[in-house]
Design an enzyme around this catalytic site. Sequence first.
Site, PDB file in Angstrom:
ATOM      1  N   VAL A 104       0.848  -1.183   0.107  1.00 61.74           N
ATOM      2  CA  VAL A 104       0.053  -0.051  -0.032  1.00 61.74           C
ATOM      3  C   VAL A 104       0.833   1.326  -0.030  1.00 61.74           C
ATOM      4  CG1 VAL A 104      -1.659  -1.069   1.351  1.00 61.74           C
ATOM      5  CG2 VAL A 104      -0.116  -0.044   2.535  1.00 61.74           C
ATOM      6  N   ASP A 105       2.345   1.139  -0.030  1.00 62.40           N
ATOM      7  CA  ASP A 105       3.198   2.219   0.173  1.00 62.40           C
ATOM      8  C   ASP A 105       3.269   3.277  -1.105  1.00 62.40           C
ATOM      9  OD1 ASP A 105       5.027   0.688  -1.446  1.00 62.40           O
ATOM     10  OD2 ASP A 105       5.595  -0.362   0.575  1.00 62.40           O
ATOM     11  N   HIS A 120      -4.525  -4.454  -2.172  1.00 66.88           N
ATOM     12  CA  HIS A 120      -5.052  -3.954  -0.621  1.00 66.88           C
ATOM     13  C   HIS A 120      -5.026  -2.570  -0.550  1.00 66.88           C
ATOM     14  CE1 HIS A 120      -3.412  -8.061   0.729  1.00 66.88           C
ATOM     15  NE2 HIS A 120      -4.524  -8.265   0.019  1.00 66.88           N
ATOM     16  N   CYS A 128     -14.341   7.092   3.186  1.00 65.84           N
ATOM     17  CA  CYS A 128     -15.298   7.077   4.465  1.00 65.84           C
ATOM     18  C   CYS A 128     -15.577   5.701   5.051  1.00 65.84           C
ATOM     19  CB  CYS A 128     -16.621   7.718   4.084  1.00 65.84           C
ATOM     20  SG  CYS A 128     -17.855   7.859   5.466  1.00 65.84           S
ATOM     21  N   CYS A 148     -16.520  12.776   6.719  1.00 70.55           N
ATOM     22  CA  CYS A 148     -17.139  12.726   5.485  1.00 70.55           C
ATOM     23  C   CYS A 148     -18.371  13.758   5.455  1.00 70.55           C
ATOM     24  CB  CYS A 148     -17.568  11.446   4.994  1.00 70.55           C
ATOM     25  SG  CYS A 148     -18.602  11.144   3.782  1.00 70.55           S
ATOM     26  N   CYS A 150     -21.139  12.899   5.189  1.00 68.03           N
ATOM     27  CA  CYS A 150     -22.215  11.917   5.393  1.00 68.03           C
ATOM     28  C   CYS A 150     -21.987  11.923   7.124  1.00 68.03           C
ATOM     29  CB  CYS A 150     -22.244  10.493   5.048  1.00 68.03           C
ATOM     30  SG  CYS A 150     -20.927   9.572   5.810  1.00 68.03           S
ATOM     31  N   SER A 189       4.623 -13.591   2.113  1.00 70.72           N
ATOM     32  CA  SER A 189       4.594 -14.633   3.047  1.00 70.72           C
ATOM     33  C   SER A 189       3.426 -15.759   2.437  1.00 70.72           C
ATOM     34  CB  SER A 189       4.215 -14.219   4.361  1.00 70.72           C
ATOM     35  OG  SER A 189       2.823 -13.668   4.215  1.00 70.72           O
ATOM     36  N   PRO A 214      13.782 -14.876   1.157  1.00 70.08           N
ATOM     37  CA  PRO A 214      14.726 -15.364   1.716  1.00 70.08           C
ATOM     38  C   PRO A 214      14.429 -16.523   2.719  1.00 70.08           C
ATOM     39  CG  PRO A 214      14.513 -13.176   2.478  1.00 70.08           C
ATOM     40  CD  PRO A 214      13.563 -13.209   1.291  1.00 70.08           C
ATOM     41  N   ALA A 231      14.998  -9.343  -2.292  1.00 67.70           N
ATOM     42  CA  ALA A 231      14.295  -8.998  -3.545  1.00 67.70           C
ATOM     43  C   ALA A 231      15.294  -8.131  -4.419  1.00 67.70           C
ATOM     44  CB  ALA A 231      13.086  -8.325  -3.288  1.00 67.70           C
TER      45      ALA A 231
HETATM   46  C1  BJW Z   1      11.713 -10.516   1.921  1.00 66.84           C
HETATM   47  C2  BJW Z   1      12.631  -9.613   2.423  1.00 66.84           C
HETATM   48  C3  BJW Z   1      13.479  -9.049   1.244  1.00 66.84           C
HETATM   49  C4  BJW Z   1      11.473 -10.055   4.129  1.00 66.84           C
HETATM   50  N1  BJW Z   1      13.202  -9.561  -0.062  1.00 66.84           N
HETATM   51  N2  BJW Z   1      11.425 -10.933   0.766  1.00 66.84           N
HETATM   52  C5  BJW Z   1      -8.865 -18.428   2.908  1.00 66.84           C
HETATM   53  C6  BJW Z   1      -8.444 -18.983   3.882  1.00 66.84           C
HETATM   54  C7  BJW Z   1      -7.969 -18.454   5.082  1.00 66.84           C
HETATM   55  C8  BJW Z   1      -8.286 -17.331   5.476  1.00 66.84           C
HETATM   56  C9  BJW Z   1      -8.921 -16.490   4.488  1.00 66.84           C
HETATM   57  C10 BJW Z   1      -9.450 -16.962   3.369  1.00 66.84           C
HETATM   58  N3  BJW Z   1     -10.056 -16.214   2.560  1.00 66.84           N
HETATM   59  C11 BJW Z   1      -9.838 -14.764   3.349  1.00 66.84           C
HETATM   60  C12 BJW Z   1      -9.422 -15.098   4.584  1.00 66.84           C
HETATM   61  C13 BJW Z   1      -9.484 -14.211   5.688  1.00 66.84           C
HETATM   62  C14 BJW Z   1      -8.054 -13.395   5.567  1.00 66.84           C
HETATM   63  C15 BJW Z   1      -6.888 -14.059   5.481  1.00 66.84           C
HETATM   64  O1  BJW Z   1      -6.315 -14.264   4.491  1.00 66.84           O
HETATM   65  N4  BJW Z   1      -6.359 -14.758   6.613  1.00 66.84           N
HETATM   66  C16 BJW Z   1      -5.284 -15.323   6.715  1.00 66.84           C
HETATM   67  C17 BJW Z   1      -4.176 -14.596   7.502  1.00 66.84           C
HETATM   68  C18 BJW Z   1      -5.332 -16.664   7.436  1.00 66.84           C
HETATM   69  N5  BJW Z   1      -8.381 -12.355   4.523  1.00 66.84           N
HETATM   70  C19 BJW Z   1      -9.147 -11.316   4.322  1.00 66.84           C
HETATM   71  O2  BJW Z   1      -9.622 -11.143   5.311  1.00 66.84           O
HETATM   72  C20 BJW Z   1      -9.242 -10.430   2.981  1.00 66.84           C
HETATM   73  N6  BJW Z   1     -10.579 -10.276   2.763  1.00 66.84           N
HETATM   74  C21 BJW Z   1     -11.290 -11.352   2.110  1.00 66.84           C
HETATM   75  O3  BJW Z   1     -11.120 -12.183   1.950  1.00 66.84           O
HETATM   76  O4  BJW Z   1     -12.774 -10.897   2.207  1.00 66.84           O
HETATM   77  C22 BJW Z   1     -13.629 -11.884   2.095  1.00 66.84           C
HETATM   78  C23 BJW Z   1     -13.714 -12.854   3.337  1.00 66.84           C
HETATM   79  C24 BJW Z   1     -13.553 -12.356   4.687  1.00 66.84           C
HETATM   80  C25 BJW Z   1     -13.621 -13.179   5.952  1.00 66.84           C
HETATM   81  C26 BJW Z   1     -13.698 -14.411   5.393  1.00 66.84           C
HETATM   82  C27 BJW Z   1     -13.761 -14.799   4.176  1.00 66.84           C
HETATM   83  C28 BJW Z   1     -13.621 -14.021   2.933  1.00 66.84           C
HETATM   84  C29 BJW Z   1      -8.762  -9.169   3.201  1.00 66.84           C
HETATM   85  C30 BJW Z   1      -7.140  -9.442   3.482  1.00 66.84           C
HETATM   86  C31 BJW Z   1      -6.558  -7.852   3.742  1.00 66.84           C
HETATM   87  C32 BJW Z   1      -5.240  -7.843   3.991  1.00 66.84           C
HETATM   88  N7  BJW Z   1      -4.870  -6.668   4.192  1.00 66.84           N
HETATM   89  C33 BJW Z   1      -3.443  -6.172   4.782  1.00 66.84           C
HETATM   90  C34 BJW Z   1      -3.550  -4.970   5.409  1.00 66.84           C
HETATM   91  C35 BJW Z   1      -3.431  -3.774   4.456  1.00 66.84           C
HETATM   92  C36 BJW Z   1      -3.297  -2.347   5.124  1.00 66.84           C
HETATM   93  C37 BJW Z   1      -2.020  -2.206   5.727  1.00 66.84           C
HETATM   94  O5  BJW Z   1      -1.031  -2.363   5.212  1.00 66.84           O
HETATM   95  O6  BJW Z   1      -2.140  -1.709   7.100  1.00 66.84           O
HETATM   96  O7  BJW Z   1      -2.518  -6.443   3.707  1.00 66.84           O
HETATM   97  S1  BJW Z   1      -2.797  -7.490   6.092  1.00 66.84           S
HETATM   98  C38 BJW Z   1      -1.221  -7.430   5.383  1.00 66.84           C
HETATM   99  O8  BJW Z   1      -0.966  -8.835   4.822  1.00 66.84           O
HETATM  100  C39 BJW Z   1      -1.074  -6.689   4.191  1.00 66.84           C
HETATM  101  C40 BJW Z   1      -0.320  -7.224   3.316  1.00 66.84           C
HETATM  102  O9  BJW Z   1      -0.636  -6.744   1.937  1.00 66.84           O
HETATM  103  C41 BJW Z   1      -0.898  -8.676   3.382  1.00 66.84           C
HETATM  104  C42 BJW Z   1       0.189  -9.762   3.053  1.00 66.84           C
HETATM  105  O10 BJW Z   1       1.438  -9.522   3.562  1.00 66.84           O
HETATM  106  P1  BJW Z   1       2.713  -9.719   2.748  1.00 66.84           P
HETATM  107  O11 BJW Z   1       2.812  -8.872   1.795  1.00 66.84           O
HETATM  108  O12 BJW Z   1       2.986 -11.260   2.443  1.00 66.84           O
HETATM  109  O13 BJW Z   1       3.848  -9.539   3.922  1.00 66.84           O
HETATM  110  P2  BJW Z   1       4.250 -10.467   5.322  1.00 66.84           P
HETATM  111  O14 BJW Z   1       4.794  -9.311   6.348  1.00 66.84           O
HETATM  112  O15 BJW Z   1       3.423 -11.164   5.570  1.00 66.84           O
HETATM  113  O16 BJW Z   1       5.486 -11.213   4.672  1.00 66.84           O
HETATM  114  C43 BJW Z   1       6.760 -10.651   4.249  1.00 66.84           C
HETATM  115  C44 BJW Z   1       7.537 -11.523   3.613  1.00 66.84           C
HETATM  116  O17 BJW Z   1       8.727 -10.886   3.136  1.00 66.84           O
HETATM  117  C45 BJW Z   1       8.080 -12.801   4.383  1.00 66.84           C
HETATM  118  O18 BJW Z   1       7.932 -13.971   3.557  1.00 66.84           O
HETATM  119  C46 BJW Z   1       9.583 -12.351   4.378  1.00 66.84           C
HETATM  120  O19 BJW Z   1      10.311 -13.412   4.316  1.00 66.84           O
HETATM  121  C47 BJW Z   1       9.980 -11.755   3.161  1.00 66.84           C
HETATM  122  N8  BJW Z   1      11.062 -10.696   3.189  1.00 66.84           N
HETATM  123  N9  BJW Z   1      12.504  -9.485   3.715  1.00 66.84           N
HETATM  124  C48 BJW Z   1      12.247 -10.474  -0.258  1.00 66.84           C
HETATM  125  N10 BJW Z   1      14.565  -8.200   1.707  1.00 66.84           N
HETATM  126 ZN    ZN Z   2     -19.486   9.045   4.281  1.00 66.65          ZN
END
Ligand code: BJW
Ligand code: ZN
Length: 243
Positions: A104-105, A120, A128, A148, A150, A189, A214, A231
């Site tokens: 989101v950056d 995301h 809002c 907002c 509203c 991840s 990594p 990366a």
């Molecule tokens: C390096 C490195 C270097 C380090 N070089 N690499 C199916 C199964 C199970 C659960 C669910 C499912 N479907 C939906 C869900 C629920 C939930 C979910 O997935 N939960 C799991 C955690 C279990 N998903 C949701 O709720 C989603 N909505 C949805 O599905 O709606 C319908 C629904 C709802 C409820 C139930 C069922 C359906 C929405 C997900 C929204 C995620 N939002 C966030 C926050 C965004 C705003 C903010 O930034 O504050 O998005 S959470 C956070 O995780 C953020 C990221 O984009 C996202 C992914 O994380 P990412 O990018 O992978 O980062 P990290 O920190 O996890 O990993 C970093 C990696 O980098 C690591 O592997 C390191 O090793 C590596 N690394 N240095 C390369 N130098």
């Molecule tokens: Zn509003």
Amino acid sequence: MTPIPDDLIRHLQQVRHLVIFTGAGVSAESGIPTFRDAQTGLWAKYRPEQLASPEGFHADPQTVWDWYAWRREKCLAAEPNAAHLAIAELERRLPRVTLITQNVDGLHQRAGSSAPLELHGNIHHLKCFACRRDGGDWPDDVRTIPRCRCGGRMRPAVVWFGESLPETVLGAAAEASQHTDLFLSIGTSSLVYPAAELPFLAKRHGAFVVEINPQPTPLSARADLCLQGAAGEVMAALLATNT
Ligand code: BJW
Ligand code: ZN
């Protein structure tokens, strides 16, 4: 420099539609903590999952607002790194590239990527909490949460746990993943759904799937190739094979 296996070099030379899928690890070398890194300082007592949720905002909007304001400042102060720059350069060199990001950056855009699919949302924009109306850019130096028309509170235009991803963006990402011949999953991840499904979708549709991280992830066992490294280093090495 990280050695790049010959089969990846061959795929890159012949690729028709490259899909690059990024996560927080891509911005780690810009100094932005990944989502699953331990929080530090003021925020050490909170879990990100607690703050990045509608329930968290409903319970304590000011704390969530302050956390995002702090993170947004960090994003503004950060610079795109070698991975962002290599990804933007690949877009210029190859016939067709789709960039899908969970980040989101805004660093991909600042590196020159033209139209990343932001699954995301974006931390620099508002919407809002009540009626979802677009709230424009995040104002500088605002500690009081804007309202907002509203009457609802503004919040960052990002996707929180339990919320749906933007339908058209997710649709375009799924479409690209089904029609790519080379899919690079970088710095994620592979834990958060539905985004984490995309490399598996690409694999089922015949793409050569490469993971760059990594650490191993749930994707590693299914990827055609895993490059264990940062990366920025791996992407710079990959770019050097394609001059
Ligand atoms: C390096 C490195 C270097 C380090 N070089 N690499 C199916 C199964 C199970 C659960 C669910 C499912 N479907 C939906 C869900 C629920 C939930 C979910 O997935 N939960 C799991 C955690 C279990 N998903 C949701 O709720 C989603 N909505 C949805 O599905 O709606 C319908 C629904 C709802 C409820 C139930 C069922 C359906 C929405 C997900 C929204 C995620 N939002 C966030 C926050 C965004 C705003 C903010 O930034 O504050 O998005 S959470 C956070 O995780 C953020 C990221 O984009 C996202 C992914 O994380 P990412 O990018 O992978 O980062 P990290 O920190 O996890 O990993 C970093 C990696 O980098 C690591 O592997 C390191 O090793 C590596 N690394 N240095 C390369 N130098
Ligand atoms: Zn509003």
